[in-house]
Scaffold this motif. Structure first.
Motif, mmCIF file in Angstrom:
data_model
loop_
_atom_site.group_PDB
_atom_site.id
_atom_site.type_symbol
_atom_site.label_atom_id
_atom_site.label_comp_id
_atom_site.label_asym_id
_atom_site.label_seq_id
_atom_site.Cartn_x
_atom_site.Cartn_y
_atom_site.Cartn_z
ATOM 1 N N CYS A 209 0.802 -1.226 0.077
ATOM 2 C CA CYS A 209 0.154 -0.069 -0.023
ATOM 3 C C CYS A 209 0.916 1.361 -0.094
ATOM 4 O O CYS A 209 1.791 1.349 0.709
ATOM 5 C CB CYS A 209 -0.799 -0.006 1.327
ATOM 6 S SG CYS A 209 -1.990 1.368 1.467
ATOM 7 N N SER A 223 -4.424 13.289 -5.318
ATOM 8 C CA SER A 223 -3.721 12.270 -4.535
ATOM 9 C C SER A 223 -4.533 10.756 -4.610
ATOM 10 O O SER A 223 -5.727 10.818 -4.743
ATOM 11 C CB SER A 223 -3.696 12.595 -3.164
ATOM 12 O OG SER A 223 -2.760 11.615 -2.235
ATOM 13 N N VAL A 224 -3.727 9.835 -4.390
ATOM 14 C CA VAL A 224 -4.479 8.324 -4.702
ATOM 15 C C VAL A 224 -3.833 7.319 -3.788
ATOM 16 O O VAL A 224 -2.368 7.442 -3.640
ATOM 17 C CB VAL A 224 -4.469 7.768 -6.151
ATOM 18 C CG1 VAL A 224 -3.105 7.839 -6.652
ATOM 19 C CG2 VAL A 224 -5.481 6.840 -6.128
ATOM 20 N N ASN A 226 -3.007 3.427 -3.181
ATOM 21 C CA ASN A 226 -3.122 2.294 -3.986
ATOM 22 C C ASN A 226 -2.629 0.818 -3.291
ATOM 23 O O ASN A 226 -2.122 1.020 -2.299
ATOM 24 C CB ASN A 226 -1.742 2.541 -5.082
ATOM 25 C CG ASN A 226 -1.995 4.070 -5.761
ATOM 26 O OD1 ASN A 226 -2.658 4.259 -6.401
ATOM 27 N ND2 ASN A 226 -0.934 5.027 -5.164
ATOM 28 N N PRO A 235 -5.177 1.299 -8.099
ATOM 29 C CA PRO A 235 -5.373 2.689 -7.587
ATOM 30 C C PRO A 235 -7.006 2.575 -6.776
ATOM 31 O O PRO A 235 -7.865 2.345 -7.608
ATOM 32 C CB PRO A 235 -5.454 3.576 -8.631
ATOM 33 C CG PRO A 235 -5.760 2.691 -10.000
ATOM 34 C CD PRO A 235 -5.088 1.428 -9.517
ATOM 35 N N TYR A 236 -6.925 3.099 -5.423
ATOM 36 C CA TYR A 236 -8.235 2.517 -5.000
ATOM 37 C C TYR A 236 -9.239 3.986 -4.463
ATOM 38 O O TYR A 236 -10.287 3.963 -4.671
ATOM 39 C CB TYR A 236 -8.108 1.651 -3.649
ATOM 40 C CG TYR A 236 -9.182 0.650 -3.359
ATOM 41 C CD1 TYR A 236 -9.647 -0.125 -4.278
ATOM 42 C CD2 TYR A 236 -9.725 0.942 -2.137
ATOM 43 C CE1 TYR A 236 -10.733 -0.786 -4.298
ATOM 44 C CE2 TYR A 236 -11.045 -0.060 -1.992
ATOM 45 C CZ TYR A 236 -11.519 -0.669 -2.694
ATOM 46 O OH TYR A 236 -12.723 -1.495 -2.593
ATOM 47 N N GLY A 238 -8.948 7.760 -4.769
ATOM 48 C CA GLY A 238 -8.280 8.974 -5.361
ATOM 49 C C GLY A 238 -9.147 10.030 -5.768
ATOM 50 O O GLY A 238 -10.574 9.977 -5.500
ATOM 51 N N ASN A 250 -5.474 14.892 -12.144
ATOM 52 C CA ASN A 250 -6.121 13.709 -12.018
ATOM 53 C C ASN A 250 -5.532 12.584 -13.117
ATOM 54 O O ASN A 250 -5.178 11.350 -12.931
ATOM 55 C CB ASN A 250 -7.504 13.456 -11.800
ATOM 56 C CG ASN A 250 -8.075 13.808 -10.250
ATOM 57 O OD1 ASN A 250 -7.225 14.339 -9.505
ATOM 58 N ND2 ASN A 250 -9.304 13.929 -10.200
ATOM 59 N N TYR A 254 -2.998 9.191 -12.726
ATOM 60 C CA TYR A 254 -3.209 7.896 -12.964
ATOM 61 C C TYR A 254 -2.001 7.451 -13.963
ATOM 62 O O TYR A 254 -1.733 6.362 -14.008
ATOM 63 C CB TYR A 254 -4.623 7.704 -13.659
ATOM 64 C CG TYR A 254 -5.546 7.829 -12.599
ATOM 65 C CD1 TYR A 254 -5.599 7.118 -11.395
ATOM 66 C CD2 TYR A 254 -6.666 8.762 -12.536
ATOM 67 C CE1 TYR A 254 -6.366 7.341 -10.572
ATOM 68 C CE2 TYR A 254 -7.827 8.982 -11.558
ATOM 69 C CZ TYR A 254 -7.696 8.166 -10.501
ATOM 70 O OH TYR A 254 -8.563 8.157 -9.416
ATOM 71 N N LEU A 257 0.966 6.921 -12.269
ATOM 72 C CA LEU A 257 1.010 5.704 -11.233
ATOM 73 C C LEU A 257 1.240 4.514 -12.240
ATOM 74 O O LEU A 257 1.998 3.371 -11.702
ATOM 75 C CB LEU A 257 -0.360 5.475 -10.670
ATOM 76 C CG LEU A 257 -0.776 4.183 -10.051
ATOM 77 C CD1 LEU A 257 0.272 4.212 -8.750
ATOM 78 C CD2 LEU A 257 -2.056 4.283 -9.458
ATOM 79 N N TYR A 269 -2.711 -3.408 -14.717
ATOM 80 C CA TYR A 269 -3.189 -2.002 -14.006
ATOM 81 C C TYR A 269 -4.938 -2.396 -13.841
ATOM 82 O O TYR A 269 -5.727 -2.627 -14.813
ATOM 83 C CB TYR A 269 -3.118 -0.665 -14.760
ATOM 84 C CG TYR A 269 -3.601 0.468 -13.976
ATOM 85 C CD1 TYR A 269 -2.969 1.238 -13.416
ATOM 86 C CD2 TYR A 269 -5.087 0.819 -14.543
ATOM 87 C CE1 TYR A 269 -3.464 2.613 -12.983
ATOM 88 C CE2 TYR A 269 -5.438 1.999 -14.201
ATOM 89 C CZ TYR A 269 -4.762 2.989 -13.521
ATOM 90 O OH TYR A 269 -5.196 4.259 -12.917
#
Length: 343
Positions: A209, A223-224, A226, A235-236, A238, A250, A254, A257, A269
């Motif tokens: 995490c 912010s995200v 993960n 990514p969970y 965000g 945003n 992503y 990421l 992903y």
């Protein structure tokens, strides 16, 4: 074969997670750490079941009981998770655990049992409600290949974001992730989770995490939080502040990421679930990922109809509009009192 209950014992947790790591249809959300999250942070009772043969785990079914005067009484696999249900490579084991869950649901006298299956079960005692889809794709070998895989219009948005003087960092800063996320969901009219939830996720899942934060002129704008599982990055949680829209931060987030995860050796992903035809659904599809239906399945016990806690439910529209007008500090104070039942 016997079905037993897991109550968080440290040694058994190792065997549980070892099984999840190698089981073909298991997900990050089958890991034993979610029992601790639900019980210690959210205050819900866990009923984690597992099947064993000759002392070896052959299937697991994480279940959590939620009980609320406002939102009802349910047994769910698993709250705050997009995937759930039985993890097993055996159809026989799957049916055994599902039937055990149905028996438990009747014993607890819940309104309904909900299994968030990624793949459909053929158990005739379950009723399916397909209202969500998930999005995923393989990551290209390098940043250029990742960008080339994105649809043309979205690719142009990402290229625009790369010119906006944005920077990013990947670390364990759950405080910033929570600050940005809580503002974002308030603006959507949704109660936010308790701040301790984000901290607990990092503490429980440790190296699996992290947080990616995008900054503009030294200030966080997106912010995200993960998760990482096998060869996947997920990514969970965000969001972005109002300035994120014009900065395209945003989209930048992503994309970066994906690039960061690929550099770390992850190859897939998972963009998570979205309600079909919602704004988030259309946004993810715009990247070029094809939606795959999720097979959430239910067994009604005391309820007469399938639950509908969706924000699209007309009876919640006034609440959403009022919530969007709340001062941010107030939404962060009272939101956790409601959100623990909305996972």
């Amino acid at each position: 074969m016997v079905v037993e209950r897991f109550n968080g014992e440290a040694e058994l947790a190792k065997h549980w997670d070892s099984f999840v790591a190698q089981c073909g249809n298991a997900t990050f959300f089958h890991l034993s750490g979610w029992l601790q999250i639900n019980q210690q942070v959210m205050g819900h009772k866990g009923h984690y079941l597992y099947a064993s043969e000759q002392g070896n785990i052959v299937g697991v079914l994480p279940l959590v009981e939620q009980k609320s005067a406002l939102f009802g009484h349910a047994l769910i696999s698993t709250p705050f998770c997009v995937y759930g249900g039985v993890a097993s490579d055996s159809a026989e084991v799957r049916r055994k655990l599902e039937d055990a869950a149905i028996e438990l649901a009747h014993k607890l006298q819940v309104d309904y049992l909900e299994l968030r299956n990624k793949e459909a079960s053929d158990n005739p005692r379950l009723t399916e409600k397909c209202a969500h889809s998930y999005f995923a794709w393989p990551l290209g070998e390098d940043p250029d290949a990742i960008l080339a895989g994105v649809k043309k219009k979205q690719r142009a948005v990402i290229r625009h974001s790369l010119k906006n003087d944005l920077s990013f960092r990947v670390d364990k800063d759950t405080d910033t992730a929570y600050t940005v996320y809580s503002e974002s969901v308030r603006n959507l009219g949704t109660p936010v989770f308790p701040k301790d939830y984000f901290k607990a996720l990092k503490q429980v899942f440790t190296d699996n995490c992290n947080v990616l934060t995008v900054e503009h002129q030294g200030q966080p704008v997106s912010s995200v939080l993960n998760f990482y599982f096998r060869d996947q990055v997920l990514p969970y949680y965000g969001g972005g502040v109002p300035a994120a829209r014009d900065l395209k931060s945003n989209d930048f987030m992503y994309y970066q990421l994906m690039c960061d995860a690929r550099a770390r050796g992850y190859q897939h992903y998972d963009f998570g679930r979205s309600k079909d035809d919602s704004g988030a659904y259309k946004y993810k599809k715009h990247w070029g990922m094809e939606p795959v239906s999720l097979h959430y399945q239910f067994h009604l016990v005391k309820a007469r109809e399938l639950p509908n806690l969706s924000p699209n439910n007309p009876k919640y529209q006034l609440f959403i509009k009022l919530w969007q007008k709340l001062p941010l500090w107030l939404s962060r104070t009272i939101g956790p009192l409601l959100s623990r039942y909305l996972g």
